[in-house]
Design an enzyme around this catalytic site. Sequence first.
Site, PDB file in Angstrom:
ATOM      1  N   LYS A 142     -22.109  16.820  10.309  1.00 37.85           N
ATOM      2  CA  LYS A 142     -21.022  17.198  11.200  1.00 37.85           C
ATOM      3  C   LYS A 142     -20.675  16.086  12.178  1.00 37.85           C
ATOM      4  O   LYS A 142     -19.525  15.916  12.568  1.00 37.85           O
ATOM      5  CB  LYS A 142     -21.403  18.467  11.981  1.00 37.85           C
ATOM      6  CG  LYS A 142     -20.300  19.007  12.885  1.00 37.85           C
ATOM      7  CD  LYS A 142     -19.077  19.417  12.078  1.00 37.85           C
ATOM      8  CE  LYS A 142     -17.995  20.005  12.969  1.00 37.85           C
ATOM      9  NZ  LYS A 142     -16.773  20.339  12.207  1.00 37.85           N
ATOM     10  N   SER A 177       0.829  -1.206   0.000  1.00 33.51           N
ATOM     11  CA  SER A 177       0.000   0.000   0.000  1.00 33.51           C
ATOM     12  C   SER A 177       0.867   1.261   0.000  1.00 33.51           C
ATOM     13  O   SER A 177       1.587   1.514  -0.952  1.00 33.51           O
ATOM     14  CB  SER A 177      -0.963  -0.043   1.185  1.00 33.51           C
ATOM     15  OG  SER A 177      -2.123   0.733   0.902  1.00 33.51           O
TER      16      SER A 177
END
Length: 318
Positions: free
Chosen positions: A181, A128
């Site tokens: 949020k 990765s």
Amino acid sequence: MKNNEKKNKGLGAFIILVVIAASIGIVNFCFKNNRKSDRFSNVTPRKNYVAVLHVEGTIQPEGNSYNQEWILENIRKFKNDSKNKGIILFINSPGGTVYEADETYLALQDYKTSGKKVYAYFGSMAASGGYYIGCAADKIYANRNTLTGSIGVIAGQFLDITEFLEDHGIYYETIHAGKNKNMGNYNEPVTEEQRQIMQSIADECYEQFTLIVSSSRHIPYKEVLPLCDGRIYTATQALNNGLIDGVGSWHDLLVEIEEENPELSDCITVEYSYEKEKSFFERFVSAVKLDRKAESLAGIPSVMWEEMNLKGPLYLYR
């Protein structure tokens, strides 16, 4: 008299601990290793040299074996050092944060504008984000037992325990403005819109990764996409798919570099490896292996504790 005896025994026990600590190298009274970066950081080679820069551990702002500021500082130093003639990256990492992996990749690309070359050698794992950084190299070599690849992105992980809390009579509310949020908080179910938000982040990071693989490995984008499904590859598989240039030992790589660059034959190699400076207490605890006991009690290895604290999207193999 009894109080004095207790004090003397306590002092004696402390002295014994210090002596034991000194004998196993925890206390260095000469302060020979009292450096904040690595054992070679203060060395200025007198000869021309190739820097062996270790990229090890989870890629993040700061960890036990990886430090972003330290990595970038050394790359800048090598670029501006006339005695430096190249970099060999020794990569042994499962990856980590997108931001730091890309920042290191870009720093290495900037280093190459000096006309110097970058090589990469993969250790037991270069997956990765570890592979991402390796893509900055002009050539990539791997140990025959290397695991690499894992080209993909983790954008977020949500834990929804709202039903569990409700079943146990626990009510936890976050007062917020903006419907997304509180996204990702365990006290609110994930909405389809929020899934799409995080998916868009993953897709953008993934496109960035795959374009870099395509460009650096000279593989057409349509052909590289099937290779970038997040799977892990052995060194032989990676070689057959064009993700690396060779499989062999560290010595094989050095011979190959010298054959390709005869002007480097008089160079020495200088190792640069980061290790976080530990306090006296941390070194003592490590020596008596209390940290391993804590890990076993929790059932979670220390490297996983580090990964659980990473913020933002990840180029990480798990």
